[in-house]
Design a protein around this motif. Structure first.
Motif, mmCIF file in Angstrom:
data_model
loop_
_atom_site.group_PDB
_atom_site.id
_atom_site.type_symbol
_atom_site.label_atom_id
_atom_site.label_comp_id
_atom_site.label_asym_id
_atom_site.label_seq_id
_atom_site.Cartn_x
_atom_site.Cartn_y
_atom_site.Cartn_z
ATOM 1 N N VAL A 5 -27.594 -44.927 -5.782
ATOM 2 C CA VAL A 5 -28.255 -45.695 -7.496
ATOM 3 C C VAL A 5 -27.361 -46.831 -7.850
ATOM 4 N N GLY A 6 -28.243 -47.701 -8.127
ATOM 5 C CA GLY A 6 -28.450 -49.172 -8.285
ATOM 6 C C GLY A 6 -27.127 -50.337 -7.259
ATOM 7 N N LEU A 7 -26.138 -51.279 -8.085
ATOM 8 C CA LEU A 7 -25.593 -51.764 -7.400
ATOM 9 C C LEU A 7 -24.259 -51.311 -7.472
ATOM 10 N N ALA A 8 -23.456 -51.118 -6.951
ATOM 11 C CA ALA A 8 -21.677 -50.722 -6.950
ATOM 12 C C ALA A 8 -20.959 -51.811 -7.211
ATOM 13 N N SER A 9 -19.414 -51.740 -8.005
ATOM 14 C CA SER A 9 -18.994 -52.840 -8.470
ATOM 15 C C SER A 9 -17.072 -52.041 -7.553
ATOM 16 N N PHE A 10 -18.299 -51.245 -6.553
ATOM 17 C CA PHE A 10 -16.127 -51.120 -6.121
ATOM 18 C C PHE A 10 -15.937 -52.306 -5.284
ATOM 19 N N GLU A 203 -14.753 -63.613 -4.472
ATOM 20 C CA GLU A 203 -15.209 -63.335 -5.525
ATOM 21 C C GLU A 203 -16.073 -62.782 -5.287
ATOM 22 N N LYS A 204 -17.023 -64.324 -4.402
ATOM 23 C CA LYS A 204 -18.489 -64.207 -3.952
ATOM 24 C C LYS A 204 -19.051 -62.662 -2.750
ATOM 25 N N LEU A 205 -17.686 -63.359 -2.103
ATOM 26 C CA LEU A 205 -18.165 -62.472 -0.712
ATOM 27 C C LEU A 205 -17.798 -61.089 -1.080
ATOM 28 N N TYR A 206 -17.373 -60.866 -2.264
ATOM 29 C CA TYR A 206 -17.279 -59.026 -3.176
ATOM 30 C C TYR A 206 -18.356 -59.076 -3.448
ATOM 31 N N ARG A 207 -19.557 -59.909 -3.751
ATOM 32 C CA ARG A 207 -20.011 -59.485 -4.753
ATOM 33 C C ARG A 207 -21.719 -59.528 -3.638
ATOM 34 N N ILE A 208 -21.654 -60.266 -2.591
ATOM 35 C CA ILE A 208 -22.822 -59.888 -1.950
ATOM 36 C C ILE A 208 -22.759 -58.400 -0.484
ATOM 37 N N LYS A 209 -20.903 -58.247 -0.875
ATOM 38 C CA LYS A 209 -20.760 -56.550 -0.038
ATOM 39 C C LYS A 209 -21.204 -56.096 -0.323
ATOM 40 N N ASP A 210 -21.216 -56.346 -1.891
ATOM 41 C CA ASP A 210 -21.583 -54.658 -2.240
ATOM 42 C C ASP A 210 -23.207 -54.760 -2.644
ATOM 43 N N GLN A 211 -23.933 -56.012 -2.340
ATOM 44 C CA GLN A 211 -25.409 -56.207 -2.811
ATOM 45 C C GLN A 211 -25.686 -55.258 -1.136
ATOM 46 N N ALA A 212 -25.061 -56.255 0.232
ATOM 47 C CA ALA A 212 -25.190 -55.376 1.256
ATOM 48 C C ALA A 212 -25.096 -53.623 1.287
ATOM 49 N N PHE A 213 -24.258 -52.952 0.632
ATOM 50 C CA PHE A 213 -24.110 -52.104 1.445
ATOM 51 C C PHE A 213 -24.848 -51.267 -0.044
ATOM 52 N N ALA A 214 -25.352 -51.887 -1.102
ATOM 53 C CA ALA A 214 -25.974 -50.770 -1.968
ATOM 54 C C ALA A 214 -27.775 -51.408 -1.699
ATOM 55 N N ALA A 215 -28.534 -52.226 -0.916
ATOM 56 C CA ALA A 215 -29.648 -52.275 -0.239
ATOM 57 C C ALA A 215 -29.222 -51.291 1.357
ATOM 58 N N ILE A 216 -29.167 -51.136 1.651
ATOM 59 C CA ILE A 216 -28.456 -50.345 2.631
ATOM 60 C C ILE A 216 -28.809 -49.077 1.902
#
Length: 437
Positions: A5-10, A203-216
């Motif tokens: 559900v949505g973009l995770a903030s983990f 911080e930017k890499l962590y955001r991109i990581k979260d976006q990638a897992f959310a997209a998968i």
């Protein structure tokens, strides 16, 4: 963490303030808070007083920096030769910093200003006879000289001076020793501006990581066919959005490809990501501005609800190895005890070996970070090499143990910065494989 559900903030709690002090000669105060509250101070030019102090401490008469057409990027970085505009640097140049006295340089007559921005005197040569006599005069009076040389090429990252040049200096009756610790002090130590850029990039890499897992997760939920390459290219777009630059597109590795530590999907070679599979993301980048340094992270997800025990056990061992490496560095820093790269590797890898994964180790525990993703400083390595360089205050590096099989692989990568009295992780720690659906 539910990625369905949505973009995770983990893993986003990366901006915890931490105070740092620096007491080394010629050093500056490190960024007082990773939130950016402190004033950012750019590093000074080459600090000759600090270099001289280090030479006296190590019993070395001089540091001879030499380069020919970029063969020695360490020398170019320390002297700033390639950052000077208005002239070429296509011929051999030498810059000697003695423990006592003023620096001396030797440059080609067609490039007389190669070292003009540096203190000291400069002699010019043109023909090979002039080079020979000029170099002899340059090192006259020195018995031990440090150069970017590693005995037996034990640390190839330092071995930047060609064997012929080392032989020539030895022919003058001079002992050549490794500049490894000098490089660590004067090329690999971060100041306020570098630390701030690293934290922001992280911080930017962590955001991109979260976006990638959310997209998968979304594609698995919606049953949209997807490949490693599809996700990688989405991440490339997010890098541009975040204004991050890098030397390679990110690693997106599913199952057996995750068992290949340096696998990169391409348009021509990529596999589908299906339900019930491991997916490893390794991404690194820095801010798109001069002087920025890299951040580099690796996380692992699973496209199902329940991670199989075999994968979970392997990742648990990796996480414990990572944490052992972190604890070793932190305990040494807090006790003001010197720690060397090989010791960190041994502390982490011993956990994997005790867990029965010794045969599945394929690489060192971590590497230096700098303006290139693999920096000039100490690596956490007692596996591929025996890196006995010290972790000095201001050192930035990764800890990234992994284990690899024919059908899958897992790795956990975090970044650390050593301070004067502590050592800090600049992002959050993955504690278990992320169930994405």
């Amino acid at each position: 963490m539910d990625y369905s559900v949505g973009l995770a903030s983990f893993g986003r709690e990366t901006t915890v303030p931490w105070a740092v002090e620096r007491g080394k000669p010629g050093s500056q105060s490190i960024l007082e808070s990773v939130t950016g509250a402190a004033t950012i101070v750019a590093p000074n030019s080459l600090d000759l007083a600090a270099v001289r102090a280090a030479l006296h401490e190590d019993g070395i008469d001089a540091w001879l920096l030499y380069d020919f057409r970029g063969l020695n990027p360490i020398a170019a970085d320390v002297t700033g030769v390639l950052r000077q505009g208005g002239h070429l640097a296509t011929r051999r140049w030498y810059y000697l910093i003695p423990a006592t006295g003023e620096p001396r340089g030797l440059v080609h007559a067609i490039e007389p200003n190669s070292l003009a921005h540096l203190p000291g005197t400069t002699e010019r040569y043109a023909g090979r006879e002039q080079l020979e006599s000029g170099l002899r005069r340059l090192v006259f009076g020195c018995r031990r000289i440090a150069m970017e040389y590693s005995p037996g090429c034990a640390i190839p990252y330092i071995a930047r001076v060609d064997a012929g040049t080392v032989e020539r200096i030895r022919d003058y009756g001079v002992e050549v020793v490794s500049s490894g610790d000098l490089v660590q002090r004067f090329s690999a130590v971060w100041h306020d501006a570098e630390i701030a850029s690293h934290v922001e990039a992280s911080e930017k890499l962590y955001r991109i990581k979260d976006q990638a897992f959310a997209a998968i997760a979304a594609r698995m939920r919606d049953r949209v066919p997807t490949t490693e390459y599809d996700i990688q290219q989405m991440m490339v777009t997010w890098f541009a959005d975040e204004r991050l630059v890098t030397d390679s597109e990110p690693m997106v590795s599913a199952m057996e490809n995750a068992g290949n530590p340096h696998y990169l999907p391409t348009a021509a070679h990529s596999r589908a990501i299906r339900a019930g599979e491991l997916v490893l993301l390794d991404l690194w980048g820095k801010l798109d501005r001069s002087g920025s340094v890299f951040a580099d992270i690796t996380w692992v997800g699973y496209t199902g609800r329940q991670v199989p025990d075999r994968y979970a056990r392997a990742f648990d061992a990796v996480a414990r190895a990572r944490d052992a490496g972190i604890a070793f560095v932190q305990q040494a820093a807090r006790a003001a005890r010197s720690v060397r790269g090989w010791e960190v590797d041994r502390a982490a890898s011993s956990v994997l070996k005790e867990a029965g994964y010794g045969a599945e180790i394929l690489h060192r525990t971590g590497h230096s970070l700098g303006e290139t993703v693999h920096g000039n400083g100490v690596n956490m390595d007692d596996y591929e090499t025996h890196d006995d360089r010290r972790l000095l205050p201001g050192t930035g590096f990764t800890i990234e143990p992994g284990v690899y099989f024919s059908d899958f692989g897992v790795r956990s990568e975090i970044n650390m910065i050593v301070t004067d009295k502590d050592a800090r992780v600049t992002g959050s720690l993955q504690t278990e494989i992320l169930a994405l659906v």
